[in-house]
Design an enzyme around this catalytic site. Sequence first.
Site, short mmCIF file in Angstrom:
data_model
loop_
_atom_site.label_atom_id
_atom_site.label_comp_id
_atom_site.label_asym_id
_atom_site.label_seq_id
_atom_site.Cartn_x
_atom_site.Cartn_y
_atom_site.Cartn_z
N ARG A 164 0.83 -1.22 0.00
CA ARG A 164 0.00 0.00 0.00
C ARG A 164 0.86 1.26 0.00
O ARG A 164 0.59 2.23 0.72
CB ARG A 164 -0.93 0.02 1.23
CG ARG A 164 -1.93 -1.07 1.29
CD ARG A 164 -2.92 -1.06 0.13
NE ARG A 164 -3.75 -2.23 0.20
CZ ARG A 164 -3.41 -3.42 -0.32
NH1 ARG A 164 -2.29 -3.56 -1.00
NH2 ARG A 164 -4.20 -4.45 -0.21
N SER A 238 -10.69 -0.26 3.78
CA SER A 238 -9.85 -0.46 4.96
C SER A 238 -9.30 0.88 5.42
O SER A 238 -8.65 1.57 4.64
CB SER A 238 -8.66 -1.37 4.62
OG SER A 238 -9.13 -2.56 4.09
N GLU A 334 -4.39 3.91 6.50
CA GLU A 334 -4.17 3.72 5.06
C GLU A 334 -4.80 4.89 4.29
O GLU A 334 -4.30 5.33 3.26
CB GLU A 334 -4.82 2.39 4.62
CG GLU A 334 -4.70 2.12 3.14
CD GLU A 334 -5.42 0.86 2.69
OE1 GLU A 334 -5.26 -0.20 3.32
OE2 GLU A 334 -6.18 0.96 1.70
C1 FAD Z 1 -15.46 0.04 -0.32
C2 FAD Z 1 -13.99 0.25 -0.59
C3 FAD Z 1 -13.16 -0.85 -0.77
C4 FAD Z 1 -11.81 -0.67 -1.04
N1 FAD Z 1 -11.02 -1.78 -1.22
C5 FAD Z 1 -9.72 -1.63 -1.51
C6 FAD Z 1 -8.89 -2.79 -1.75
O1 FAD Z 1 -9.36 -3.91 -1.75
N2 FAD Z 1 -7.58 -2.58 -2.00
C7 FAD Z 1 -7.03 -1.33 -2.05
O2 FAD Z 1 -5.82 -1.23 -2.29
N3 FAD Z 1 -7.78 -0.22 -1.83
C8 FAD Z 1 -9.10 -0.34 -1.58
N4 FAD Z 1 -9.87 0.77 -1.35
C9 FAD Z 1 -9.24 2.11 -1.38
C10 FAD Z 1 -9.37 2.81 -2.75
O3 FAD Z 1 -10.30 2.17 -3.56
C11 FAD Z 1 -8.02 2.85 -3.49
O4 FAD Z 1 -7.04 3.47 -2.70
C12 FAD Z 1 -8.12 3.62 -4.82
O5 FAD Z 1 -6.95 3.44 -5.58
C13 FAD Z 1 -8.37 5.12 -4.61
O6 FAD Z 1 -8.68 5.68 -5.88
P1 FAD Z 1 -9.33 7.11 -5.98
O7 FAD Z 1 -9.34 7.47 -7.41
O8 FAD Z 1 -10.62 7.14 -5.29
O9 FAD Z 1 -8.23 7.96 -5.22
P2 FAD Z 1 -8.43 9.25 -4.28
O10 FAD Z 1 -9.07 8.84 -3.01
O11 FAD Z 1 -9.07 10.34 -5.05
O12 FAD Z 1 -6.91 9.63 -4.01
C14 FAD Z 1 -6.09 8.76 -3.26
C15 FAD Z 1 -4.65 9.34 -3.25
O13 FAD Z 1 -4.11 9.31 -4.55
C16 FAD Z 1 -3.77 10.64 -5.01
N5 FAD Z 1 -4.13 10.67 -6.42
C17 FAD Z 1 -5.36 10.43 -6.96
N6 FAD Z 1 -5.29 10.49 -8.30
C18 FAD Z 1 -4.01 10.81 -8.61
C19 FAD Z 1 -3.30 11.03 -9.83
N7 FAD Z 1 -3.90 10.94 -11.02
N8 FAD Z 1 -1.99 11.33 -9.76
C20 FAD Z 1 -1.34 11.42 -8.56
N9 FAD Z 1 -1.96 11.23 -7.39
C21 FAD Z 1 -3.26 10.92 -7.41
C22 FAD Z 1 -4.60 11.57 -4.14
O14 FAD Z 1 -4.01 12.85 -4.03
C23 FAD Z 1 -4.60 10.81 -2.82
O15 FAD Z 1 -3.40 11.04 -2.13
C24 FAD Z 1 -11.26 0.64 -1.10
C25 FAD Z 1 -12.10 1.74 -0.91
C26 FAD Z 1 -13.45 1.56 -0.68
C27 FAD Z 1 -14.35 2.75 -0.52
#
Ligand code: FAD
Length: 339
Positions: A164, A238, A334
């Site tokens: 992660r 998580s 996380e």
């Molecule tokens: C129900 C649920 C289940 C989940 N299960 C998992 C799982 O099984 N495994 C797992 O690893 N995660 C899981 N997650 C967490 C999440 O899905 C991941 O971390 C996902 O990659 C976040 O994507 P996002 O576009 O929503 O990022 P955001 O929440 O918008 O951003 C996350 C981080 O990335 C940065 N960021 C976003 N886009 C960019 C970009 N283009 N360039 C540079 N930085 C950027 C942001 O500034 C921030 O620091 C889960 C979340 C939920 C709600």
Amino acid sequence: MLQIQQNISLKNFNTFGIDVSAKYFVEINRAEELIELFMDSQWMEMERLILGGGSNMLFVKDFDGLVIHINIRGMEHRINHQQVLVVAGAGEVWNDLVNYCVNNEFAGMENLSLIPGSVGAAPVQNIGAYGVELKDIFASCNAFEIATGTFKTFSKADCQFDYRDSIFKNDMKGHYIIVSVKFELSLVADVKLHYGAIKEELINRGITEPTIKDISQVVSYIRVSKLPDPSTIGNAGSFFKNPIIPKDEFNIVYEHFPEVVNYPAGDGFVKLAAGWLIEKCGWKGKVVGHTGTWHNQALVLVNHGGATGEEVYRLSSQIIDSVYSKFGVKLEREVNVVD
Ligand SMILES: Cc1cc2nc3c(=O)[nH]c(=O)nc-3n(C[C@H](O)[C@H](O)[C@H](O)COP(=O)(O)OP(=O)(O)OC[C@H]3O[C@@H](n4cnc5c(N)ncnc54)[C@H](O)[C@@H]3O)c2cc1C
């Protein structure tokens, strides 16, 4: 022409459903718009937040700067013998990309089905689930360097992926904006069934030789049965990482709690199940004000409706304290806390 909006509510831009606002907000639909944006020095100097799907964020208060919402689309692939290279825009929905690959029989991503969020955020925390991590299928990514206004390609080694974790969460945090990601997949499936309840569910369905479509469906089914759906109950998956501790520290925990759920984590280290530690402290399913932990998985903090980011953050601190005083293990968040 880029449209910079002012005082925008972020409630629909974070899966916790926290009602905060951004002073400035811009949506980026093409990578070149980033060059245009940063030609104006005021955005260079201002506090910035890069936002994908907001599924790994906890907003503790209003954001007094510029939110850059990445919505760069596009998916394409190239087949070379058995190898498939897939390139996707950072704003594509991660699960749409998984479906695109599964439907085209490009193997490698199926265990990562139904993870919320965007393609561009996937390398940031090296998303992982059911025995597969993003790094296993990552070829490279293209990112915009804010300071120089140029684009740079990051190889897998450049990204320094870990559990992660990546360079984008550490040294390069806030310096680069990922605009596209390239994946290396295969036309020959090497199915990974060893993790979680995948095998059991395949047996229940009478499937003995699973295709990647079977795996994707089974993983999606298991996830839906275990995790709250953010569209009905706010959460960010998580909330904490599974702690990885040195073997000698683990031995102390094990001495007092021989039932502790643990996994080998490389030379001299052991990974503990954070959900188990939290549950043993009595938090599972607990409701605290407008927030609490999910009744099926204590690792997931939820917004029962109207929770503030501060409330969720406070609960997470209480959980960290109680796990530390019972097990001597320090949990790490996380989720990205924006305060
Ligand atoms: C129900 C649920 C289940 C989940 N299960 C998992 C799982 O099984 N495994 C797992 O690893 N995660 C899981 N997650 C967490 C999440 O899905 C991941 O971390 C996902 O990659 C976040 O994507 P996002 O576009 O929503 O990022 P955001 O929440 O918008 O951003 C996350 C981080 O990335 C940065 N960021 C976003 N886009 C960019 C970009 N283009 N360039 C540079 N930085 C950027 C942001 O500034 C921030 O620091 C889960 C979340 C939920 C709600």
